[in-house]
Motif scaffolding. Structure first.
Motif, PDB file in Angstrom:
ATOM      1  N   GLN A  92       0.834  -1.209   0.000  1.00 49.03           N
ATOM      2  CA  GLN A  92       0.000   0.000   0.000  1.00 49.03           C
ATOM      3  C   GLN A  92       0.866   1.256   0.000  1.00 49.03           C
ATOM      4  OE1 GLN A  92      -2.523   0.100   3.431  1.00 49.03           O
ATOM      5  NE2 GLN A  92      -3.759  -1.649   2.780  1.00 49.03           N
ATOM      6  N   THR A  93       1.827   1.291   0.882  1.00 49.49           N
ATOM      7  CA  THR A  93       2.657   2.483   1.059  1.00 49.49           C
ATOM      8  C   THR A  93       3.495   2.760  -0.178  1.00 49.49           C
ATOM      9  OG1 THR A  93       2.752   1.993   3.422  1.00 49.49           O
ATOM     10  CG2 THR A  93       4.307   3.630   2.584  1.00 49.49           C
ATOM     11  N   GLU A  96       1.281   4.031  -2.985  1.00 51.87           N
ATOM     12  CA  GLU A  96       0.810   5.403  -2.755  1.00 51.87           C
ATOM     13  C   GLU A  96       1.889   6.451  -3.011  1.00 51.87           C
ATOM     14  OE1 GLU A  96      -2.186   4.071   0.874  1.00 51.87           O
ATOM     15  OE2 GLU A  96      -0.421   5.265   1.331  1.00 51.87           O
TER      16      GLU A  96
END
Length: 126
Positions: A92-93, A96
């Protein structure tokens, strides 16, 4: 003269991703309690983790340590399912915050690291 590879994350990318990732870790109901119990000084820990990723991805040699020994010391608190959650938050990080090719480099390396750590923690010859 060194040739730059635009697919490799930069030091600046790592300095952005690592703290953002560990903010998620600290808030996570599964992972947060384990990390909070294990880490006394988050500023120092984050610097070491950026150095670790710099060494792994950029061959900078900045990290001096033994991740297997560190994780082995807290192994009773680490369950195999935690690795899946760790990877999920990492994915996710990186997605993003980074360009897709750079995020993919970090995701692939994280999977290799997670597999290696799991083998070192849980695989025992009879």
């Amino acid at each position: 003269m060194a040739i730059e590879d635009d697919t490799l994350p930069t030091e600046a990318d790592l300095a952005l991703v690592v703290p953002a990732f560990y903010q998620k870790i600290r808030r996570d109901p599964l992972l947060g309690p384990v990390f909070e119990a294990a880490v006394d000084d988050w500023n120092h820990h984050l610097k070491r983790l950026v150095a670790f990723w710099s060494s792994v991805i950029l061959s900078s040699g900045r990290y001096k340590g033994n991740p297997v020994a560190v994780h082995g010391a807290i192994e009773p608190k680490i369950t195999p399912e935690m690795f899946g959650r760790w990877l999920e938050l990492w994915d996710q990080t990186t997605t993003e915050l980074l360009l897709p090719a750079r995020a993919e480099v970090l995701r692939q390396k994280a999977r290799m690291i997670a597999e290696s750590l799991q083998l070192s923690l849980y695989f025992r010859l009879a």
